[in-house]
Design a protein around this motif. Sequence first.
Motif, mmCIF file in Angstrom:
data_model
loop_
_atom_site.group_PDB
_atom_site.id
_atom_site.type_symbol
_atom_site.label_atom_id
_atom_site.label_comp_id
_atom_site.label_asym_id
_atom_site.label_seq_id
_atom_site.Cartn_x
_atom_site.Cartn_y
_atom_site.Cartn_z
ATOM 1 N N GLN A 747 33.379 8.852 41.353
ATOM 2 C CA GLN A 747 32.116 9.510 41.731
ATOM 3 C C GLN A 747 32.043 10.903 41.118
ATOM 4 O O GLN A 747 30.999 11.295 40.586
ATOM 5 C CB GLN A 747 32.017 9.578 43.258
ATOM 6 C CG GLN A 747 30.678 10.095 43.751
ATOM 7 C CD GLN A 747 30.603 10.071 45.264
ATOM 8 O OE1 GLN A 747 31.626 10.144 45.961
ATOM 9 N NE2 GLN A 747 29.385 9.974 45.792
ATOM 10 N N ARG A 748 33.142 11.653 41.181
ATOM 11 C CA ARG A 748 33.139 12.998 40.609
ATOM 12 C C ARG A 748 32.996 12.974 39.081
ATOM 13 O O ARG A 748 32.466 13.906 38.484
ATOM 14 C CB ARG A 748 34.426 13.727 40.994
ATOM 15 C CG ARG A 748 34.476 14.090 42.476
ATOM 16 C CD ARG A 748 35.804 14.727 42.818
ATOM 17 N NE ARG A 748 35.826 15.164 44.209
ATOM 18 C CZ ARG A 748 36.903 15.661 44.821
ATOM 19 N NH1 ARG A 748 38.049 15.760 44.134
ATOM 20 N NH2 ARG A 748 36.854 16.033 46.081
ATOM 21 N N ASN A 750 31.155 10.859 37.526
ATOM 22 C CA ASN A 750 29.872 10.174 37.237
ATOM 23 C C ASN A 750 30.091 8.779 36.656
ATOM 24 O O ASN A 750 29.389 8.337 35.741
ATOM 25 C CB ASN A 750 29.020 10.998 36.257
ATOM 26 C CG ASN A 750 28.659 12.359 36.810
ATOM 27 O OD1 ASN A 750 28.298 12.487 37.992
ATOM 28 N ND2 ASN A 750 28.768 13.384 35.977
#
Length: 852
Positions: A747-748, A750
Amino acid sequence: MAASQPHGPRLLPASSSSSPSHGPWSSAAAKNRSAREKYGFDGDGDEDGGVLSAFVCPITKQVMRDPVVIETGHAYEREAIARWFSECRELGRRPYCPITMQEVYRTELKPVLALRAAIDEWADRRERDALRKARRWLTKDAPEEEALRALDCVMRGWNGGRRVGKHVVRSEGMLPMVAGMLRYGGARVRLKVLEALQVFAKETDEDRDAVSEGDTIRTLIKFIDCEDCQERELAVSALCELSKSELVCGKISELKGAILILGKAAGSKDDNPTVAEAAQNTLDNLERCEKNVVQMAENGRLEPLLNLLIEGSPEKQLMMASSLEKIVLSNDLKILVAQRVGSLFAGIVENGSMEAKEVAFKVLDHISANAASAKVLIEENVLCPLFHVLSVNGVNLLPPRLQQAAATVLCNLVASGVDFGTVPLDGDRTLVSEDIVHSLLHLISNTSPPIQSKLLEFFDKLSSSPETVLSIVSAIKSSGAITNLVQFVESDHEESRTASLKLIHKISFHMDHEISQVLRASPTMLGCLVRATFLSDANIDEQDDALQILANLPKRDKYVTRELMEQGAFKIVARKVLSICRREAGTCIYDNSLLEGLVKVLARITYVMREEPRCIALTREYNLAALFTSLLRLNGLDNVQVISAKALMNLSLESKYLTSTPKFGEPEQKSKLAWFGRKALSIQLCRVHSGVCSIRDNFCILEGKAVERLIRCLSHCNKKVAEAALAALCTLLEDGVEIAEGVLVLQRANGITPIFDILKENPTGSLQHRVTWAVERILRVEEIAKVVSADRSLGSALIHAFQHGDSRTRRIAEAALKHIEKIPIFSQIIDERPLRRGSSMGSMERFYRFDR
């Protein structure tokens, strides 16, 4: 009496000297003037000082050719006096003598033989003297006017109808003298000479041969190649007449470039049809000489030679074929030869004498080197006799050099790009039929190295075609010939070794396990491959083929990997890959191909790391995880990116087993640090593996920007690159690691949205299973599941996977749909939020291990 008679007929233009009503004709000077005008020069050298009046016809004022006498005893030209009498009758009166005006009762014309002989003798002497005078001016240094008059005199002597004129011109050697004036500086003289030569050449071969003496032919060819249209037309017309002599034809053929210039002129129909026609006729004349036929063929005019080859005797056919074999042919001419005489040479190959066969093989080798002409030869059924002479029974009838020649032609034909699975050989069999392939494979094992190399090259060409490679592979498998083929990598014969490496490279995509078994049985052959790839001075093609063979061997074959490790191959490969990367891979086609093979070989060690601890040590020594990560940035090298991503996947799977756990509670160390006033070391743990990680020691892909580069590959247009990158990233969500932390890493970086996008494209097969598995793991995070539950496109993609995937994919898609509450949860068989290490959905590691 004369005054009372009516005027007689007028045979000449009205004048005081032409009317029969006036007495005698004008003086002898007028008669002499007329004769001088006819016979050329002034009578300065004449013995008699002029024309005798007895030689001149009173009516025509010309020297008589056929003198006759009438009743009155006067002599006249036969034609003139006959016309005089005819006109008298037409006027209604009796014929009369033009001189005496007396009526003539008998109009019988009697020849005067003595007078005729005297006239002929005088005329011959006169003409001979005139020609001899003219001869003095037949040089290239003569004044232009004198030269023109001399040429006119020669032409009058030649065309005058008197034998003495041509006799003198020939006997005095004037023909070559006139031809020599072609080099005269004035254009008027040259044109006159060209006209004269054209006339001379219409007579006999002796005249043509005399005219062609010296540089005449060379000069005429020069005029044909010049810009002056008039000189060009006259020169080619003269040469056309001269070429009717065989001797002249031989001289033309000896002149370098003459036939080429004539061929150029013959092809200029649009520019000058007259020149083109005359040049073509000249070439037709030259065809009568066999020497010219060969030279014409060397200059691109093959039809005459091919005609002799088809229609000639066996001896002449052999001579023409030998000449054809030495000629360098353009591709268009090769097609022409294949069309005209392809079937003829096929017959010679099967039934001709040894000498004829040798020449036929040479010609076929030359023609078959071009793909288009090779296809024509195949249509002419050349394959069948070639196979027959190379069969087990036929090969014993040929000497080795002809066996090699036949195999060479066969190699050229199979390189033409034809689908030989559809080309009949004899009956229903084709060149790739199993028994045909078995026969040629058997021949490879029982012949000399030069023939072996050609047959290996033959199979290599057949294996290059996707239409026939499977038939070749099937026949090799059924015959068990793979052992013999692999053994050629140890051959000292360079051509055989190179050809075998090319062939094994082609079939290694379909016979990797069979080749691996042969290499297991003979470690020395694997060593030969390694030496050919890395340690020898072999040519570039041989090195590349050996490398690709190693690269295509089964990746999980522990024996091959251990043997490569023993021979130090992986260290060499690692250094070569680093060297190519420093040279900016992608700038050289050879570097790109080499890099792909090297990376394939290097990636082998990532598949057997648990069985071979030395692989782990080597990976750490050369920091291969960082190397594979750097290779992901090589855009345009899709296969390299796929191999590197899969290697990172294998390394990342090992990370959880290699992660070290830090030891705390060492009071002695802490006290010493405090005593020196320094803080205790803070150890940063990997969030996913819950231990001390690095890309060098335990190959954690969170280090070295591997995750970011893998995420960029998810959007690659090549789905294989995207799938390989996804497989590597899935190791962060694997059982045995902190899945929630892995999702947070993605998630961090992307990386979640690209994964969702892949699923929304509704992929199929293994990519569908992988991405569905990854999405299900990501949706175990409750916050993410709540956000994407409103995403209809993602829900639709999961429903599509649930409905159309295989059993494993449907099961995983069902779990993912439950995470976003698209399917109600009726039981707790599937964990509602399995975020820790392990879950009832199972691991992807087993799927990875059997992924080839």
